[in-house]
Enzyme design. Structure first.
Site, PDB file in Angstrom:
ATOM      1  N   GLU A 102      26.671 -14.040 -25.003  1.00  0.00           N
ATOM      2  CA  GLU A 102      27.061 -13.640 -25.809  1.00  0.00           C
ATOM      3  C   GLU A 102      28.221 -12.659 -25.779  1.00  0.00           C
ATOM      4  OE1 GLU A 102      30.221 -16.059 -28.076  1.00  0.00           O
ATOM      5  OE2 GLU A 102      27.931 -17.400 -28.991  1.00  0.00           O
ATOM      6  N   PHE A 155      36.068  -5.395 -37.662  1.00  0.00           N
ATOM      7  CA  PHE A 155      36.199  -6.673 -36.732  1.00  0.00           C
ATOM      8  C   PHE A 155      36.543  -5.205 -35.454  1.00  0.00           C
ATOM      9  CE2 PHE A 155      40.005  -8.092 -34.096  1.00  0.00           C
ATOM     10  CZ  PHE A 155      39.320  -9.001 -34.078  1.00  0.00           C
ATOM     11  N   ARG A 168      41.477  -6.647 -24.867  1.00  0.00           N
ATOM     12  CA  ARG A 168      40.375  -7.018 -23.685  1.00  0.00           C
ATOM     13  C   ARG A 168      39.823  -6.428 -22.660  1.00  0.00           C
ATOM     14  NH1 ARG A 168      38.607 -12.539 -25.584  1.00  0.00           N
ATOM     15  NH2 ARG A 168      40.588 -13.874 -26.207  1.00  0.00           N
TER      16      ARG A 168
END
Ligand code: 5GP
Length: 178
Positions: A102, A155, A168
């Site tokens: 993950e 975040f 990303r």
């Protein structure tokens, strides 16, 4: 302090690429020790874990396969609302050592969903690796065997993680500023 803008938000650099790379090397070394002799299937959770998985797997020396899973959310026909279903789980997991990879574990809902569905394939053992972990908001008790960085409940983007699809590609990890 290096900052970047993504759409309407400003992010500050919080984990440098060099720190990430040495952490990935450490995790891979621990896995190579722990998993020696096992028949291993790495299950990387898309989209966010693609970069972590790609860096990690090339440092893994044990006999292994790797597969990628995407979690799709859809509105169920009953009142339970959003249901998450795994797409792409076509490897034979029975009696294998499965390592879930993950990018980040936040509340743990995603991990819980993945674990329950993988357990139904009756693997020998399931281990969990998360590059990032937010312990303050984690609401489950599943053990996370390999944690890269414990981070506060803020975040983050970069190294596979996105904000509205952007960010990303960044090699460092950045934290939102208010
Ligand atoms: P959980 O199910 O543990 O609450 O959340 C896991 C998923 O939420 C992650 O796989 C990731 O997609 C998303 N997520 C949680 N926290 C963050 C964050 O700080 N940044 C980004 N980009 N995604 C996050």
């Amino acid at each position: 302090m290096e900052t970047i803008a993504i759409q309407d938000k400003i992010f500050k650099r919080s984990i440098a690429a060099s720190e990430i790379q040495s952490m990935v090397t450490d995790i891979a070394a621990r896995m190579n020790y722990d998993l020696e002799g096992d028949d291993v299937v790495f299950v990387a959770i898309l989209n966010g874990a693609f970069m972590f998985a790609s860096d990690l797997i090339r440092k893994i020396k044990v006999n292994c396969r790797i597969t990628f899973l995407k979690l799709a959310s859809y509105q169920g026909s009953n009142s339970t609302g959003i249901i998450k279903q795994l797409i792409g789980l076509n490897e034979v997991l029975k009696d294998k050592t499965v390592v879930i990879v993950e990018d980040i574990v936040d509340t743990g809902i995603t991990l819980d969903t993945v674990l329950r569905q993988i357990e139904s394939f009756q693997p020998k053992e399931i281990k969990v690796a998360a590059l990032l972990f937010k312990p303050d908001v984690y609401t489950f008790s599943h053990r996370i065997d390999y944690v890269g960085f414990n981070i506060p409940n803020e975040f983050v983007v970069g190294y596979g993680l996105d904000y509205n699809g952007y960010g990303r590609n960044l090699e460092h990890i950045y934290t939102i500023t208010d």
